[in-house]
Design a protein around this motif. Structure first.
Motif, PDB file in Angstrom:
ATOM      1  N   ALA A 167       0.841  -0.985  -0.146  1.00  0.00           N
ATOM      2  CA  ALA A 167       0.118  -0.300  -0.118  1.00  0.00           C
ATOM      3  C   ALA A 167       0.640   1.558  -0.196  1.00  0.00           C
ATOM      4  O   ALA A 167       2.119   1.084   0.360  1.00  0.00           O
ATOM      5  CB  ALA A 167      -1.241   0.013   1.100  1.00  0.00           C
ATOM      6  N   CYS A 168       0.669   2.602  -0.950  1.00  0.00           N
ATOM      7  CA  CYS A 168       1.456   3.328  -0.767  1.00  0.00           C
ATOM      8  C   CYS A 168       0.240   4.550  -0.046  1.00  0.00           C
ATOM      9  O   CYS A 168      -1.020   4.831  -0.047  1.00  0.00           O
ATOM     10  CB  CYS A 168       1.537   4.062  -2.205  1.00  0.00           C
ATOM     11  SG  CYS A 168       2.015   5.786  -2.245  1.00  0.00           S
ATOM     12  N   CYS A 187       1.111  -5.968   6.053  1.00  0.00           N
ATOM     13  CA  CYS A 187       1.310  -5.681   4.670  1.00  0.00           C
ATOM     14  C   CYS A 187       1.803  -4.149   4.198  1.00  0.00           C
ATOM     15  O   CYS A 187       2.958  -3.560   5.266  1.00  0.00           O
ATOM     16  CB  CYS A 187      -1.011  -4.716   4.653  1.00  0.00           C
ATOM     17  SG  CYS A 187      -0.779  -3.082   2.398  1.00  0.00           S
ATOM     18  N   GLY A 188       2.434  -4.486   3.179  1.00  0.00           N
ATOM     19  CA  GLY A 188       3.088  -3.255   3.309  1.00  0.00           C
ATOM     20  C   GLY A 188       4.006  -1.866   2.840  1.00  0.00           C
ATOM     21  O   GLY A 188       2.524  -1.575   2.223  1.00  0.00           O
ATOM     22  N   VAL A 189       4.001  -1.026   3.690  1.00  0.00           N
ATOM     23  CA  VAL A 189       3.295   0.445   3.441  1.00  0.00           C
ATOM     24  C   VAL A 189       4.960   1.328   2.462  1.00  0.00           C
ATOM     25  O   VAL A 189       5.967   1.263   3.402  1.00  0.00           O
ATOM     26  CB  VAL A 189       2.946   0.756   4.575  1.00  0.00           C
ATOM     27  CG1 VAL A 189       2.948   2.332   4.813  1.00  0.00           C
ATOM     28  CG2 VAL A 189       1.652   0.174   4.973  1.00  0.00           C
ATOM     29  N   VAL A 190       4.783   1.806   1.685  1.00  0.00           N
ATOM     30  CA  VAL A 190       5.338   3.218   1.321  1.00  0.00           C
ATOM     31  C   VAL A 190       4.893   3.643   1.533  1.00  0.00           C
ATOM     32  O   VAL A 190       3.986   4.292   0.976  1.00  0.00           O
ATOM     33  CB  VAL A 190       5.482   2.410  -0.214  1.00  0.00           C
ATOM     34  CG1 VAL A 190       6.044   3.551  -1.220  1.00  0.00           C
ATOM     35  CG2 VAL A 190       6.114   0.903  -0.788  1.00  0.00           C
ATOM     36  N   VAL A 200      -1.035   7.493  -6.257  1.00  0.00           N
ATOM     37  CA  VAL A 200      -2.339   7.263  -6.965  1.00  0.00           C
ATOM     38  C   VAL A 200      -1.646   6.730  -8.658  1.00  0.00           C
ATOM     39  O   VAL A 200      -2.618   4.673  -8.090  1.00  0.00           O
ATOM     40  CB  VAL A 200      -3.318   8.456  -6.558  1.00  0.00           C
ATOM     41  CG1 VAL A 200      -5.336   6.936  -8.005  1.00  0.00           C
ATOM     42  CG2 VAL A 200      -4.311   9.048  -5.873  1.00  0.00           C
ATOM     43  N   ILE A 201      -1.471   6.825  -9.425  1.00  0.00           N
ATOM     44  CA  ILE A 201      -1.567   7.137 -11.058  1.00  0.00           C
ATOM     45  C   ILE A 201      -0.355   5.453 -10.362  1.00  0.00           C
ATOM     46  O   ILE A 201       0.241   4.420 -11.612  1.00  0.00           O
ATOM     47  CB  ILE A 201      -0.720   7.254 -11.602  1.00  0.00           C
ATOM     48  CG1 ILE A 201      -1.162   8.731 -11.951  1.00  0.00           C
ATOM     49  CG2 ILE A 201      -0.262   6.783 -12.956  1.00  0.00           C
ATOM     50  CD1 ILE A 201      -1.215  10.012 -12.594  1.00  0.00           C
ATOM     51  N   ALA A 202       0.059   5.694  -9.850  1.00  0.00           N
ATOM     52  CA  ALA A 202       1.262   4.267  -9.313  1.00  0.00           C
ATOM     53  C   ALA A 202       0.806   3.194  -9.092  1.00  0.00           C
ATOM     54  O   ALA A 202       1.901   1.401  -9.681  1.00  0.00           O
ATOM     55  CB  ALA A 202       1.997   4.137  -7.904  1.00  0.00           C
ATOM     56  N   THR A 209       5.434  -1.891  -7.884  1.00  0.00           N
ATOM     57  CA  THR A 209       4.820  -2.751  -7.039  1.00  0.00           C
ATOM     58  C   THR A 209       3.966  -2.650  -5.954  1.00  0.00           C
ATOM     59  O   THR A 209       3.342  -3.456  -5.100  1.00  0.00           O
ATOM     60  CB  THR A 209       6.014  -3.122  -6.329  1.00  0.00           C
ATOM     61  OG1 THR A 209       6.645  -2.539  -5.341  1.00  0.00           O
ATOM     62  CG2 THR A 209       7.466  -3.802  -7.190  1.00  0.00           C
ATOM     63  N   ILE A 210       3.466  -1.065  -6.181  1.00  0.00           N
ATOM     64  CA  ILE A 210       2.048  -0.435  -5.606  1.00  0.00           C
ATOM     65  C   ILE A 210       0.765  -1.128  -5.607  1.00  0.00           C
ATOM     66  O   ILE A 210       0.243  -1.312  -7.084  1.00  0.00           O
ATOM     67  CB  ILE A 210       2.510   1.011  -5.958  1.00  0.00           C
ATOM     68  CG1 ILE A 210       3.456   1.603  -4.783  1.00  0.00           C
ATOM     69  CG2 ILE A 210       1.071   1.698  -4.405  1.00  0.00           C
ATOM     70  CD1 ILE A 210       3.893   2.368  -4.695  1.00  0.00           C
TER      71      ILE A 210
END
Length: 321
Positions: A167-168, A187-190, A200-202, A209-210
């Motif tokens: 998640a971003c 959950c991984g957090v960027v 959002v675009i990522a 990887t997001i």
């Protein structure tokens, strides 16, 4: 696929790149100088000048603020020659002003255009957002679900464990509980310092990887991000957040009356639309402006919803001695 607009001529696709290029080049002269206001002002002035050279009857619906807050590119400002199609414009001449001032990653010059009435005239307030890229079943995300429930739904649709989801999230004190909950389920957090349009675009770019963008950011940036997702595919949910009566009154002024409404992607950016962005600093989406002897280079992306076309544009600009 969305039918092509008779208003948004294909010529406008590359014209929008020229507009974001102008803003990015101007802002790039102040990268790392520590002056957010000066960098933003430079980008605003350059974007306004470029827009006013186009044959269109443009109206800024997402801008730098209201007339009394912004001398240029304010909400309701008319741009263009006045000759040509009626177009609504959402813009952020320098998305990530702090990033630019500190020479961090993912500072962009961004805009989106649509037919008149195609973009939600979102007030400059906060918005709770969640977004995923293409390939998921409809309704996989919902702001009425908890973060854990959304991650579990995304993981199930992807065929992986929740611990494999990334998640971003904007790195803000207001997201402390959200980050704690996400990490509690593995959950991984960027964390990003700014620039939630790029965040959002990522979600639509597998290379990042997001999987999902979550959290509270600016409502205007939400509309801009939706215009991009309309072009490349994805899902978005947004709900305006109001801190006081003044912000509620501002929403009413721009025709927003359903204050608790959960907006879908196509309600924030309807019909055919064009999204363009140029990198100011290097980032996950675009390279920043580079200066070298006698020239400078830019990297931009421009997308159109009706065709699903994404064009990556590398520009080389001569620097006159």
């Amino acid at each position: 696929m969305q039918t092509a607009s008779h208003v948004l001529d294909r010529v406008l696709v590359l014209e929008m790149v020229r507009v974001t290029e102008a803003a990015a080049i101007s802002a790039s002269t102040l990268v790392g100088r520590g002056d957010e206001k000066a960098a933003d002002a430079a980008a605003v002035e350059a974007m306004r000048e470029a827009l006013n050279g186009l044959d269109m009857d443009g109206t800024v619906v997402i801008g730098e603020g209201e007339r009394d807050e912004a001398p240029m590119l304010f909400i309701g400002e008319k741009v263009g020659t006045g000759q040509g199609p009626a177009i609504d414009i959402a813009l952020d001449p320098l998305e990530g002003t702090t990033i630019c001032a500190k020479a961090g990653p993912n500072s962009l010059a961004v805009l989106a255009i649509a037919e008149q009435g195609g973009l939600l005239n979102a007030p400059d307030v906060y918005m709770d957002k969640i977004a995923v890229g293409p390939g998921y079943p409809a309704g996989v995300i919902d702001l009425d679900k908890t973060p854990t429930q959304n991650i579990e739904a995304i993981a199930a649709a992807k065929g992986v464990k929740p611990s494999e989801i990334i998640a971003c999230v904007l790195d803000r004190p207001r997201h402390e509980a959200l980050i704690t909950e996400l990490r509690a389920i593995g959950c991984g957090v960027v964390l990003i310092g700014d620039g939630d349009v790029a965040g959002v675009i990522a979600t639509s770019n597998p290379d990042t990887t997001i999987d999902v963008y979550m959290g509270i950011g600016g409502a205007p940036e939400g509309v801009l991000a939706c215009a991009a997702l309309r072009c490349v595919g994805g899902q978005f949910k947004g709900r305006l957040l109001f801190r006081n009566d003044d912000e509620r009154a501002r929403a009413a002024k721009w025709g927003v009356t359903e204050l608790d409404k959960q907006y879908d992607l196509t309600e924030l950016a309807r019909g055919d639309c064009i999204f363009a962005a140029t990198g100011v600093t290097d980032g996950s989406l675009l390279a920043g402006v580079k200066r070298m002897r006698g020239k400078m280079t830019t990297e931009s992306v421009v997308m159109r919803a009706s065709s699903g076309t994404v064009r990556w544009v590398k520009g080389e600009h001569r620097i006159d001695a």
